[in-house]
Design a protein around this motif. Structure first.
Motif, short mmCIF file in Angstrom:
data_model
loop_
_atom_site.label_atom_id
_atom_site.label_comp_id
_atom_site.label_asym_id
_atom_site.label_seq_id
_atom_site.Cartn_x
_atom_site.Cartn_y
_atom_site.Cartn_z
N ALA A 50 27.88 30.90 36.02
CA ALA A 50 28.75 31.36 35.18
C ALA A 50 29.38 32.64 36.05
O ALA A 50 28.82 33.25 36.91
CB ALA A 50 28.20 31.91 34.05
N THR A 51 30.64 32.83 35.87
CA THR A 51 31.40 34.12 36.38
C THR A 51 30.41 35.44 36.40
O THR A 51 30.45 36.04 37.54
CB THR A 51 32.80 34.20 35.65
OG1 THR A 51 33.44 33.01 35.92
CG2 THR A 51 33.52 35.17 36.41
N SER A 52 29.95 35.64 35.25
CA SER A 52 29.04 36.98 35.11
C SER A 52 27.99 36.82 36.13
O SER A 52 27.68 37.90 36.52
CB SER A 52 29.03 37.00 33.79
OG SER A 52 28.05 36.03 33.22
N ALA A 53 27.29 35.88 36.13
CA ALA A 53 26.08 35.69 37.07
C ALA A 53 26.64 35.92 38.45
O ALA A 53 25.90 36.49 39.21
CB ALA A 53 25.33 34.29 36.78
N LEU A 54 27.82 35.25 38.90
CA LEU A 54 28.35 35.47 40.30
C LEU A 54 28.66 36.90 40.51
O LEU A 54 28.20 37.27 41.39
CB LEU A 54 29.39 34.35 40.31
CG LEU A 54 29.83 34.47 41.78
CD1 LEU A 54 28.84 33.99 43.00
CD2 LEU A 54 31.15 33.38 41.86
N GLN A 55 29.22 37.33 39.54
CA GLN A 55 29.62 38.83 39.68
C GLN A 55 28.57 39.90 39.78
O GLN A 55 28.65 40.47 40.61
CB GLN A 55 30.50 39.28 38.50
CG GLN A 55 31.70 38.73 38.52
CD GLN A 55 32.91 38.82 37.34
OE1 GLN A 55 32.30 39.26 36.26
NE2 GLN A 55 34.06 38.71 37.43
N ALA A 56 27.50 39.66 39.24
CA ALA A 56 26.21 40.28 39.11
C ALA A 56 25.52 40.16 40.76
O ALA A 56 25.10 41.18 41.14
CB ALA A 56 25.24 40.08 38.20
#
Length: 140
Positions: free
Chosen positions: A3-9
């Motif tokens: 997910a985008t949020s996991a990748l950003q984190a």
């Protein structure tokens, strides 16, 4: 893909130098591909100063020796980057029975990130450039 949020984190952790805290392997794989895409010049693309395209794109390679010789002609740091990627592919493929990633599948995943086709290329020609890079890396 993560997910985008996991990748950003995960990216935030890596950029903060906290790579040991990244545990999501899919994010790691995505971040490596993003890193290649965000390089100032693509690994096998035209030289920014001379405009000369690496022989990898225009060459007709049929042997690993020919590919190795062409790779040796790459300027630094491109040559070292290709070596690093080959080592990474080898490391991942050592665990093929667990991750189902063959050398060919790794190359197919990374090839589109190693060259940015010229903007004036039609989609079919861009695909052919990508296939050329795949073939080159397979032989290498």
């Amino acid at each position: 893909p993560p997910a985008t949020s996991a990748l950003q984190a995960s990216r935030a952790l890596v950029e903060a130098g906290q790579t040991s805290k990244v545990s999501d392997l899919e994010s790691v794989a995505q971040l490596i591909k993003v890193w290649f895409r965000e390089l100032p010049e693509s690994v096998f693309g035209a030289d920014r100063e001379t405009g000369i395209v690496a022989p990898i794109v225009d060459g007709d390679f049929t042997t690993g020796a020919g590919c190795y010789e062409a790779m040796q002609g790459l300027p630094e740091p491109r040559r070292s980057t290709v070596r690093w990627l080959l080592e990474l592919i080898g490391d991942v493929c050592r665990y093929e029975s667990e991750n189902r990633m063959t050398a060919q599948s790794m190359i197919i995943v990374f090839a589109p990130n190693l060259i940015v086709p010229r903007a004036d290329l039609d989609p079919l020609s861009a695909l052919q450039v990508n296939q050329h890079v795949v073939r080159f890396m397979e032989l290498l």
